[in-house]
Every structure is written in structure tokens, then in C-alpha cells.
Design a protein around this motif. Structure first.
Motif, PDB file in Angstrom:
ATOM      1  N   ILE A   6      10.130 -11.973 -15.847  1.00  0.00           N
ATOM      2  CA  ILE A   6      10.817 -13.171 -15.405  1.00  0.00           C
ATOM      3  C   ILE A   6      12.311 -13.017 -15.668  1.00  0.00           C
ATOM      4  O   ILE A   6      12.714 -12.539 -16.732  1.00  0.00           O
ATOM      5  CB  ILE A   6      10.237 -14.421 -16.127  1.00  0.00           C
ATOM      6  N   ALA A  43      -2.868 -17.119 -19.407  1.00  0.00           N
ATOM      7  CA  ALA A  43      -2.109 -17.116 -20.656  1.00  0.00           C
ATOM      8  C   ALA A  43      -2.790 -17.939 -21.746  1.00  0.00           C
ATOM      9  O   ALA A  43      -2.335 -17.940 -22.887  1.00  0.00           O
ATOM     10  CB  ALA A  43      -0.696 -17.653 -20.414  1.00  0.00           C
ATOM     11  N   ILE A  63      -1.857 -18.041 -13.334  1.00  0.00           N
ATOM     12  CA  ILE A  63      -1.048 -17.382 -14.366  1.00  0.00           C
ATOM     13  C   ILE A  63      -1.135 -18.174 -15.676  1.00  0.00           C
ATOM     14  O   ILE A  63      -1.303 -17.602 -16.764  1.00  0.00           O
ATOM     15  CB  ILE A  63       0.417 -17.234 -13.906  1.00  0.00           C
ATOM     16  N   VAL A 118      10.045 -14.237 -10.563  1.00  0.00           N
ATOM     17  CA  VAL A 118       8.876 -13.737 -11.281  1.00  0.00           C
ATOM     18  C   VAL A 118       8.304 -12.565 -10.501  1.00  0.00           C
ATOM     19  O   VAL A 118       8.027 -12.681  -9.303  1.00  0.00           O
ATOM     20  CB  VAL A 118       7.809 -14.843 -11.442  1.00  0.00           C
ATOM     21  N   GLY A 124       0.982  -8.256 -17.211  1.00  0.00           N
ATOM     22  CA  GLY A 124       1.680  -9.520 -17.158  1.00  0.00           C
ATOM     23  C   GLY A 124       2.738  -9.609 -16.080  1.00  0.00           C
ATOM     24  O   GLY A 124       2.623  -8.974 -15.020  1.00  0.00           O
ATOM     25  N   PHE A 125       3.793 -10.349 -16.365  1.00  0.00           N
ATOM     26  CA  PHE A 125       4.818 -10.649 -15.379  1.00  0.00           C
ATOM     27  C   PHE A 125       6.192 -10.573 -16.026  1.00  0.00           C
ATOM     28  O   PHE A 125       6.348 -10.866 -17.211  1.00  0.00           O
ATOM     29  CB  PHE A 125       4.603 -12.044 -14.790  1.00  0.00           C
ATOM     30  N   LEU A 131       0.463 -19.901  -9.675  1.00  0.00           N
ATOM     31  CA  LEU A 131       1.054 -20.277 -10.961  1.00  0.00           C
ATOM     32  C   LEU A 131      -0.002 -20.883 -11.881  1.00  0.00           C
ATOM     33  O   LEU A 131      -0.001 -20.623 -13.091  1.00  0.00           O
ATOM     34  CB  LEU A 131       2.209 -21.252 -10.751  1.00  0.00           C
ATOM     35  N   LEU A 150       3.396 -20.248 -20.847  1.00  0.00           N
ATOM     36  CA  LEU A 150       3.336 -20.128 -19.392  1.00  0.00           C
ATOM     37  C   LEU A 150       3.777 -18.728 -18.983  1.00  0.00           C
ATOM     38  O   LEU A 150       2.962 -17.872 -18.650  1.00  0.00           O
ATOM     39  CB  LEU A 150       4.186 -21.198 -18.717  1.00  0.00           C
ATOM     40  N   LEU A 151       5.076 -18.475 -19.044  1.00  0.00           N
ATOM     41  CA  LEU A 151       5.649 -17.166 -18.739  1.00  0.00           C
ATOM     42  C   LEU A 151       6.786 -16.901 -19.723  1.00  0.00           C
ATOM     43  O   LEU A 151       7.622 -17.782 -19.946  1.00  0.00           O
ATOM     44  CB  LEU A 151       6.196 -17.123 -17.313  1.00  0.00           C
ATOM     45  N   ALA A 152       6.827 -15.695 -20.285  1.00  0.00           N
ATOM     46  CA  ALA A 152       7.885 -15.317 -21.229  1.00  0.00           C
ATOM     47  C   ALA A 152       7.999 -16.393 -22.303  1.00  0.00           C
ATOM     48  O   ALA A 152       7.007 -16.720 -22.945  1.00  0.00           O
ATOM     49  CB  ALA A 152       9.193 -15.073 -20.493  1.00  0.00           C
TER      50      ALA A 152
END
Length: 200
Positions: A195, A48, A44, A186, A192-193, A41, A19-21
Motif C-alpha cells: 500500500i 486479515a 482482504i 494497493v 499480502g498487499f 476489499l 485492514l491493510l498495512a
């Protein structure tokens, strides 16, 4: 006694989707995204992953994804769209897509959180798709407000937290079977992003 406890089968950790990180979502299960930035979201998450995405939304709602807004997160050409005309067909379409195992990500943009029984059916369909299809599919329910779908594997709230020209969101894991509630900020980066945990 020992032979009954130990198994010769190799241990295989449950498949997870990034998802993230270091945040991951269990595949072959259904998760819920809520909050006023839930569509962001979901995009995002789609960015990924690899492979096609089925996006199911009610035909009677006017708002829809726009290609120029999507390209920032994921290639619009990866998306297949379905717009059922009857409310009962939203979850039916999602269930059939998950059961097929033909897609890694199936998203249903819902006008309200579904009750427990349909969510259980979605989990079972995703498990069947993982066993018999090409992919271990991930089911994603998008619900308004603070969500509340019963029986989901996890619930994540994503809300705008922008300050001036700085684009920022607040991500809150409000429910998960294997992790405690927690919040992060975030922010977008060139690639990317970023977090960071929110201050207590």
C-alpha cells in the motif's frame, strides 16, 4: 477536584481490526465499504482476521461469492452465508449476529445504503456483542457506488485501477471519525498487499 477527574480504572484503547498495512478499523462499530471492488476489499479484511465470518446477501440478487475466487484472500471454510428473502431481514440478521458477539466479522451486502436509525441500531448491537459475547464484532456494510450510509464509523471506497497486466486498486478513506480523507494505491504481493499513498 483531582479525584473527580482521575479514574483508577486502567486505560484500554479501543479494540481495532487490521485492514491493510497500518490501517485499522474500530471493532464493536459498523463501517462501510463501497466502490466497484468493495467485495475484494471485504475479502482482504476477512483474510486479515481470524475466526468465522457471516456474509449476509439478498436472496434475490444473482451474484454470489465463488469459493475459487475467495481462496486467494481467505479460507472459504471460515464463511457462513445467509440469504434473506425480504429486504427488512438483511439488517435484522446483521443486528442479531452483532448482538450475539459470536462472530468477529459480520458482512451485509446491501442493494442500497441504509438510513441513520438502522445504523445506530447496528452500533448498539455491536457494542452489546462486545460486552456480552465471545468477540468484539466488526460490522461491515457493502454498498454500491459511492456509498452513503448515514452514521457509519468510517467509509472506504475501493475501485479498480489496473494498468495492463498490473493488478492495482485505489483505496480512499472518504469518512472517518478520527482520521482525515486520504487515498492509497494497493497492489498484490506474494504475501499480502503493498500500500502506498496516492500522489496529491
Amino acid at each position: 477536584m483531582t479525584a473527580a477527574i482521575l479514574s483508577q480504572k486502567p486505560h484500554r484503547p479501543a479494540a481495532e481490526a487490521p485492514l491493510l498495512a497500518d490501517l485499522r478499523l474500530a471493532k464493536a462499530r459498523c463501517h462501510e465499504f463501497c466502490g466497484n471492488a468493495r467485495h475484494t476489499l471485504a475479502m482482504i479484511l476477512a483474510g486479515a482476521q481470524e475466526g468465522p465470518v457471516l456474509w449476509i446477501r439478498p436472496a434475490w440478487l444473482p451474484d454470489a461469492l465463488h469459493g475459487q475466487g475467495m481462496v486467494r484472500f481467505a479460507a472459504p471454510g471460515r464463511f457462513l452465508f445467509a440469504s434473506p428473502r425480504r429486504p427488512e431481514d438483511l439488517l435484522w440478521a446483521m443486528e442479531e449476529a452483532l448482538r450475539s458477539g459470536a462472530l468477529p466479522l459480520v458482512v451485509a451486502d446491501l442493494p442500497a445504503p441504509p438510513p441513520l436509525t438502522p445504523v445506530r441500531r447496528l452500533h448498539l448491537a455491536a457494542e452489546t456483542g462486545a460486552q456480552e459475547g465471545r468477540f468484539a464484532p466488526l460490522g461491515l456494510l457493502l454498498t454500491p457506488g459511492e456509498g452513503g450510509a448515514q452514521g457509519v464509523e468510517s467509509r472506504w471506497q475501493f475501485t479498480c485501477d489496473h494498468g495492463g497486466a498490473q493488478e492495482r486498486w485505489r483505496l480512499t478513506r472518504s469518512r472517518a471519525r478520527t482520521a482525515p480523507p486520504k487515498s492509497w494505491h494497493v497492489t498484490p504481493r506474494d504475501r499480502g498487499f503493498a500500500i502506498a499513498p496516492c500522489a496529491a
